[in-house]
Design a protein around this motif. Structure first.
Motif, PDB file in Angstrom:
ATOM      1  N   LYS A 347      -7.025   5.828  -3.225  1.00  0.00           N
ATOM      2  CA  LYS A 347      -7.858   5.489  -4.374  1.00  0.00           C
ATOM      3  C   LYS A 347      -7.037   5.103  -5.601  1.00  0.00           C
ATOM      4  CE  LYS A 347     -11.842   8.213  -2.915  1.00  0.00           C
ATOM      5  NZ  LYS A 347     -12.987   8.999  -3.330  1.00  0.00           N
ATOM      6  N   LEU A 348      -5.709   5.132  -5.472  1.00  0.00           N
ATOM      7  CA  LEU A 348      -4.856   4.731  -6.589  1.00  0.00           C
ATOM      8  C   LEU A 348      -4.475   3.269  -6.418  1.00  0.00           C
ATOM      9  CD1 LEU A 348      -2.503   7.857  -6.643  1.00  0.00           C
ATOM     10  CD2 LEU A 348      -4.345   7.335  -8.246  1.00  0.00           C
ATOM     11  N   SER A 349      -4.760   2.471  -7.431  1.00  0.00           N
ATOM     12  CA  SER A 349      -4.405   1.056  -7.360  1.00  0.00           C
ATOM     13  C   SER A 349      -2.909   0.909  -7.615  1.00  0.00           C
ATOM     14  CB  SER A 349      -5.197   0.274  -8.426  1.00  0.00           C
ATOM     15  OG  SER A 349      -4.776  -1.068  -8.416  1.00  0.00           O
ATOM     16  N   MET A 350      -2.197   0.276  -6.677  1.00  0.00           N
ATOM     17  CA  MET A 350      -0.742   0.166  -6.775  1.00  0.00           C
ATOM     18  C   MET A 350      -0.297  -1.211  -7.251  1.00  0.00           C
ATOM     19  SD  MET A 350       0.107   3.201  -5.811  1.00  0.00           S
ATOM     20  CE  MET A 350       1.812   3.248  -5.261  1.00  0.00           C
ATOM     21  N   LYS A 351      -1.277  -2.152  -7.428  1.00  0.00           N
ATOM     22  CA  LYS A 351      -0.880  -3.486  -7.898  1.00  0.00           C
ATOM     23  C   LYS A 351      -2.027  -4.135  -8.645  1.00  0.00           C
ATOM     24  CE  LYS A 351      -1.421  -4.939  -3.118  1.00  0.00           C
ATOM     25  NZ  LYS A 351      -0.841  -5.584  -2.004  1.00  0.00           N
TER      26      LYS A 351
ATOM     27  N   LYS B 112      -0.020   6.714  12.137  1.00  0.00           N
ATOM     28  CA  LYS B 112       0.385   5.448  11.515  1.00  0.00           C
ATOM     29  C   LYS B 112       1.841   5.564  11.086  1.00  0.00           C
ATOM     30  CE  LYS B 112      -2.714   4.932   8.222  1.00  0.00           C
ATOM     31  NZ  LYS B 112      -3.487   4.361   7.091  1.00  0.00           N
ATOM     32  N   LEU B 113       2.662   4.589  11.524  1.00  0.00           N
ATOM     33  CA  LEU B 113       4.062   4.571  11.110  1.00  0.00           C
ATOM     34  C   LEU B 113       4.220   3.766   9.823  1.00  0.00           C
ATOM     35  CD1 LEU B 113       5.874   3.910  14.513  1.00  0.00           C
ATOM     36  CD2 LEU B 113       5.427   6.102  13.407  1.00  0.00           C
ATOM     37  N   ALA B 114       3.579   2.606   9.777  1.00  0.00           N
ATOM     38  CA  ALA B 114       3.713   1.716   8.628  1.00  0.00           C
ATOM     39  C   ALA B 114       2.614   0.665   8.688  1.00  0.00           C
ATOM     40  CB  ALA B 114       5.078   1.042   8.643  1.00  0.00           C
ATOM     41  N   GLU B 115       2.375   0.032   7.566  1.00  0.00           N
ATOM     42  CA  GLU B 115       1.435  -1.093   7.518  1.00  0.00           C
ATOM     43  C   GLU B 115       2.176  -2.312   6.998  1.00  0.00           C
ATOM     44  OE1 GLU B 115      -2.375  -0.330   5.699  1.00  0.00           O
ATOM     45  OE2 GLU B 115      -2.151   1.814   6.029  1.00  0.00           O
ATOM     46  N   GLN B 116       1.946  -3.461   7.628  1.00  0.00           N
ATOM     47  CA  GLN B 116       2.613  -4.692   7.185  1.00  0.00           C
ATOM     48  C   GLN B 116       1.790  -5.329   6.061  1.00  0.00           C
ATOM     49  OE1 GLN B 116       2.850  -6.678  11.010  1.00  0.00           O
ATOM     50  NE2 GLN B 116       4.916  -5.890  11.353  1.00  0.00           N
ATOM     51  N   GLY B 117       1.776  -4.648   4.909  1.00  0.00           N
ATOM     52  CA  GLY B 117       1.000  -5.164   3.784  1.00  0.00           C
ATOM     53  C   GLY B 117      -0.489  -5.011   4.005  1.00  0.00           C
TER      54      GLY B 117
END
Lengths: 351, 135
Positions: A347-351, B112-117
């Motif tokens: 819920k925190l906007s990072m950009k 989940k290991l990572a997300e590609q954006g």
């Protein structure tokens, strides 16, 4: 006849629960948004960790179901995931779950959606798949990491968790399906448009015309068609959007506390949406004895309710401890404050 | 992008389910899968499904993560000695970073290991957590 019964009797061959480790107390949400003024609908809710989503919840619940079923996952003819929080808009959760548990490639996989009753729909379809002889086993999962707008009434309860059921022929079952029934109308009590991050709801409209009308009607029709009443059941569980609604529905239908308390988890895990009714049922199966009857009714906004009548068999003995019980997951808890909760829920906007 | 998709896709079974190999000659359990047994140098052999149980051999907490892993920082990485023999490196989960000890019994979970954006793939794989009681 409106109730559904397969030509070949079916049942639950294995079941598994999953509840994340983290809990945010309702009083912590109240502290932030109301200065602690007013009551709260539950004690606390389960929150998914940073590395969890509907797919990881489904995988763990499915593995627990396989431990209890003691079947080869390659025999699962379908892997279906019911949720309103599938991580991808396009790409099935079911394929990832199927791959992770060893069900691929000779299987059918897919995702179901009907608000909080997507998982029980998959169970009904599984009864049809197995009951028609098309497949020996079907895995039906209900899991969610539910969304809620900050400060909204739903934020107190929208939680994370899930349950998985392996449906097979009755002679292999821990609990046989005696019948199932669905009650559905177009009732817009709760919804989320494709691009919206948080759902909208009709406030008090979610009660009488939606939750109670559908849940109570589904159970009443099932009982009438089976020639039964509330006293014929040892346990009952309903969809659990809060602590109050399922208790009131139980009372309206003539059920006593001894029948509903084992399956009422919302006070301590919150509303796990597609997982809610199905987790109530795993908690009951963990303690059920052969010969006992269970009634279970989900509710999905939009709206509909799926009711099931189950008869526990002697094969239930010893199965509960072949995987972590529902109460073992509930006992595993780490309290987080509202700040950590907002980070965990993105819920925190990072950009 | 296509190369990246294929690279991760090829690792699905080992990452999701901890599937390695068993050497047909010396029965050494191998993870990750490879062409030659690291124990006896014979050709590696059929698939082996690891139980997922092991113990923490050593650990450290990462506060400055590599690119792509920022979202879950800080996190603890451990050398996990699997019950079947091999030692593997993995993230720990469902445990406070300060509560990890050498010898801690752990079990594999898929997370989940990572997300590609925001628009790329979500990568799933094994992590380990403290072993849970059944009841």
């Amino acid at each position: 006849m409106p109730i559904m019964q397969a030509n070949t009797p079916t049942g639950i061959v294995g079941y598994g629960a999953y509840v994340p480790r983290y809990r945010v107390p309702a009083t912590e949400i109240s502290r932030v948004w109301t200065d602690g003024v007013g009551g709260v609908p539950i004690k606390e809710k389960a929150v998914a960790g940073l590395d969890e989503d509907t797919i990881t919840i489904s995988i763990e619940a499915a593995r627990n179901a396989l431990h209890r079923a003691q079947i080869n996952p390659a025999l699962l003819g379908a892997v279906w995931v019911g949720s309103e929080s599938h991580p991808y808009a396009v790409k099935p959760s079911g394929t990832i779950v199927a791959e992770a548990i060893g069900a691929v490639p000779h299987t059918q996989a897919g995702d179901w959606e009907f608000a909080c009753k997507a998982g029980t729909e998959a169970m009904q379809a599984g009864i049809g798949f197995v009951g028609s002889g098309m497949q020996p086993y079907v895995l039906a999962i209900g899991a969610d990491t539910a969304q809620s707008r900050p400060g909204d009434a739903l934020e107190y309860t929208a939680a994370a968790g899930g349950a998985a059921y392996i449906i097979g022929r009755a002679e292999e079952s821990l609990a046989e399906f005696e019948a199932t029934y669905s009650f559905v109308t177009d009732t817009p009590d709760f919804w989320r448009r494709p691009q919206a991050h948080y759902p909208s709801h009709g406030q008090r409209f979610t009660g009488e015309p939606a939750y109670f009308e559908h849940s109570v009607s589904a159970v009443k029709t099932l009982l009438m068609e089976l020639g039964r009443s509330a006293k014929d059941y040892n346990y009952v569980t309903f969809h659990q959007p809060n602590a109050k609604f399922p208790q009131r529905a139980a009372k309206m239908l003539g059920f006593e506390k001894a029948q509903w308390e084992a399956g009422l988890l919302s006070p301590v895990v919150g509303n796990t949406y597609s997982g809610a009714t199905m987790l109530g049922l795993t908690a009951i199966l963990d303690i059920a004895k052969p010969g006992e009857r269970i009634l279970c009714a989900s509710f999905g906004s939009g709206a509909g309710s799926d009711a099931f009548s189950l008869l526990v068999t002697e094969r239930i003995a010893g199965r509960a401890n072949m995987a972590p019980t529902t109460q073992a997951y509930i006992a595993r808890r780490k309290e987080v404050d509202y700040a950590l909760y907002t980070r965990y829920r993105g819920k925190l906007s990072m950009k | 992008m296509t190369v990246e998709i294929a690279r991760h896709w090829r690792l699905n079974s080992q990452r999701y389910s901890l599937i390695g190999e068993e050497c047909p000659a010396c029965h050494y359990k191998i993870f990750p899968p490879r062409d030659v047994c690291p124990h006896c140098a014979e050709e590696a052999g059929p698939e082996f499904h690891f139980s997922g149980n092991g113990t923490v051999f050593s650990h450290t907490t990462v506060h400055t993560p590599p690119e792509g892993f920022e979202a879950q920082s800080p996190y603890t990485v451990a050398l996990v000695k699997l019950d079947e023999g091999p030692m593997i490196t993995a993230q720990l989960t469902d445990v406070d970073n300060g509560a990890v000890e050498i010898g801690l019994p752990v079990e594999m979970v898929t997370r989940k290991l990572a997300e590609q954006g925001d628009e790329g793939l979500i990568l799933y794989g094994y992590k380990f957590r403290p072993q849970m009681a059944m009841a």
